[in-house]
Design a protein around this motif. Structure first.
Motif, short mmCIF file in Angstrom:
data_model
loop_
_atom_site.label_atom_id
_atom_site.label_comp_id
_atom_site.label_asym_id
_atom_site.label_seq_id
_atom_site.Cartn_x
_atom_site.Cartn_y
_atom_site.Cartn_z
N PHE A 1 80.90 43.99 43.73
CA PHE A 1 80.81 43.95 42.27
C PHE A 1 79.77 42.94 41.82
CE2 PHE A 1 82.36 44.56 38.04
CZ PHE A 1 82.22 43.32 37.43
N TYR B 1 78.88 49.17 41.35
CA TYR B 1 80.05 49.17 40.48
C TYR B 1 81.01 50.30 40.85
CZ TYR B 1 77.53 45.94 37.38
OH TYR B 1 76.88 44.85 36.85
N ALA C 1 82.78 49.31 44.00
CA ALA C 1 83.79 48.28 43.73
C ALA C 1 85.02 48.89 43.06
CB ALA C 1 83.19 47.19 42.85
N ALA D 1 85.33 46.57 37.02
CA ALA D 1 84.34 47.54 37.50
C ALA D 1 84.11 48.62 36.45
CB ALA D 1 84.80 48.15 38.81
#
Length: 519
Positions: A165, A184, A187, A204
């Motif tokens: 992240f 993202y 994550a 996220a």
């Protein structure tokens, strides 16, 4: 790519990450090796209470608990948990968007945590320092803290999810949206199975939605904002709900759904006021400032005044309020008189402008008649008049008749063309437009109008600006600065100065009075 992530959105991610540091404080409190069981119990109780109050958004009370714990540590010499306390105080200031104060406490805690080999607290501090560097647009500083964090954290699924992240945020900060989006999404996928309270997943989703907004994809962004909204309502996360409502209102505005946007805004404002009012922020800052000045929490509590002082203070406050009210009434009356004066001045200027328009129409009619009459004049009268003009104006370049004809062409040029609104408009441009030269034009303006070219130009420009300021239908969307540029002024301040000198009113006030007059 236009970098669109706002400070508010990034702060929401920082708030979601603060749960990591809160968990670190709980673990430290459970593992601490203390010399005095009574003092240690009090410290642990204060820290736990501070964490609970922070989670419930009672930040002022949470700060008070942490300051009391800090004071107790200093008095008893139990400084093992000092880095964690500093970190938690920094977290409170992060919640109220005071990043500078938060950064001060984080930097104060980092060397203490390193000296105690406290990797858990160090990791929490490095995460928060990374986010603050991100907020302040410092990619090199963010990369430094992320590198230190990677060397420190253990290789666990939760740690790997957090690092992925953070790498996404670093990619976003450096203008690499595709790489950031991939991080993202990765994550978000990993966070679903890490056993935490879905805060990583929400962070996220928030980052993905913000990035889609940067990429001008509001429909894709709305999907993730709504996921966070449902998650916030299910888990009772007011801070996450506040963030989601704010973003959803913005997306609905973009899509033109005014009703849904208004509903989200109303709920957001109500929730925002209930979570953190201006008084709450002031209370937090006052509590922290007082503690820093006095040095311990006992001094803060001792500042409560006695009943007698309270009564005296109330009486003084009543007197002060009475004086302020009297002063406010006097100001209100003065402002009311001033408003009336401004309104009268506006009407005077408007009447002059209307009268000038009527005058021009009348002049045009009279000039037509005059031309018809001049055709019938005898040649003897023309010769006599010419001799008379030559005698009276032997020192001028043109006769009065020549100047009159030239001024007629000048007047028609100003009335029928808006070339004078160009910023580079000059007397040479005017002379060329009327088929003359600059010296003749200058002489005609000086003799017939009693002013120079620049004054005449300002007069026509200001009149045009007055018409635009009064025309809400066609120019209501333009700012005053845009109008000043539209009529030929490079400098906004110069336009205001000339407008005030010619009308007695500022452009903004003239526009406001015009709008009021129409209503």
């Amino acid at each position: 790519m236009k970098y669109r992530t706002t400070t508010y959105r990034i702060l929401s991610r920082l708030r979601l990450s603060l749960a990591v540091t809160a968990a670190a404080i709980v673990c430290l409190a459970a593992q601490a090796d203390v010399t005095s069981l009574s003092a240690s119990s009090q410290i642990d109780s204060l820290l736990d209470r501070g964490i609970e109050l922070t989670a419930s958004t009672a930040y002022a009370a949470a700060l008070e608990c942490n300051l009391q714990a800090l004071d107790l540590m200093k008095r008893t010499g139990q400084t093992e948990k000092l880095p964690a306390v500093y970190m938690h105080i920094g977290n409170i200031f992060s919640h109220i968007n005071d990043l500078q104060t938060a950064r001060t406490y984080y930097l104060r805690a980092l060397p203490l945590a390193r000296s105690r080999s406290d990797d858990r607290t160090s990791a929490g501090l490095l995460i928060n320092m990374f986010y603050i560097s991100f907020l302040q647009g410092e990619p090199d500083s963010a990369a430094y803290y992320l590198d230190r964090l990677e060397r420190l954290v253990q290789s666990t699924p939760q740690a790997r999810c957090g690092l992925i992240f953070n790498h996404g945020m670093l990619h976003e900060l450096r203008g690499r949206p595709d790489s950031a989006l991939a991080c993202y999404h990765r994550a978000a996928y990993l966070s679903k199975g890490n056993g935490r309270s879905r805060l990583d997943e929400a962070a996220a989703y928030s980052a993905i939605a913000d990035l889609y907004m940067n990429l001008q994809l509001p429909d894709s962004a709305m999907k993730y904002y709504q996921l966070n909204e449902h998650m916030a309502r299910e888990d009772g996360r007011l801070d996450l709900l506040l963030e989601s409502l704010h973003h959803m209102a913005e997306v609905y505005d973009i899509k033109g759904n005014r009703e849904m946007a208004l509903n989200c805004k109303e709920e957001y404002l109500t929730l925002s006021d209930s979570i953190l009012s201006r008084d709450e922020i002031c209370k937090i800052k006052n509590t922290q400032s007082t503690y820093e000045l006095e040095g311990n929490a006992h001094t803060i509590r001792s500042l409560n005044i006695t009943n007698t002082l309270q009564r005296n203070w109330i009486m003084s406050l009543i007197v002060f309020i009475a004086v302020v009210l009297a002063f406010a009434v006097a100001i209100w009356l003065q402002k009311r008189r001033l408003s009336r004066a401004y309104a009268d001045l506006y009407l005077h200027n408007k009447e002059e402008l209307d009268a000038e328009i009527r005058y021009r129409e009348r002049i045009a009619e009279l000039e037509k008649r005059l031309k018809d009459a001049e055709v019938k004049e005898t040649k003897e009268d023309a010769v006599a008049q010419e001799m008379k003009d030559s005698e009276s104006e032997r020192r001028l370049l043109q006769t009065k008749e020549q100047r009159s004809r030239l001024m007629e062409r000048i007047r028609q040029e100003f009335e029928n063309s808006e070339d004078y609104c160009r910023t580079d408009y000059s007397i040479d441009a005017l002379a060329s437009a009327v088929g003359s030269n600059a010296r003749y034009v200058s002489e005609a303006i000086n003799e017939e109008y009693g002013m120079n070219f620049r004054a005449l130009l300002n007069e026509f420009r200001i009149r045009r600006s007055m018409q635009m300021l009064s025309d809400e239908e066609h120019y209501g969307h333009m700012t005053i600065k845009a109008i000043s540029e539209k009529v030929g002024y490079r400098s906004h301040s110069t336009f205001i100065s000339v407008f005030v000198r010619q009308t007695g009113l500022k452009p903004s006030l003239y526009q406001s009075l015009s709008r009021t007059h129409r209503e």
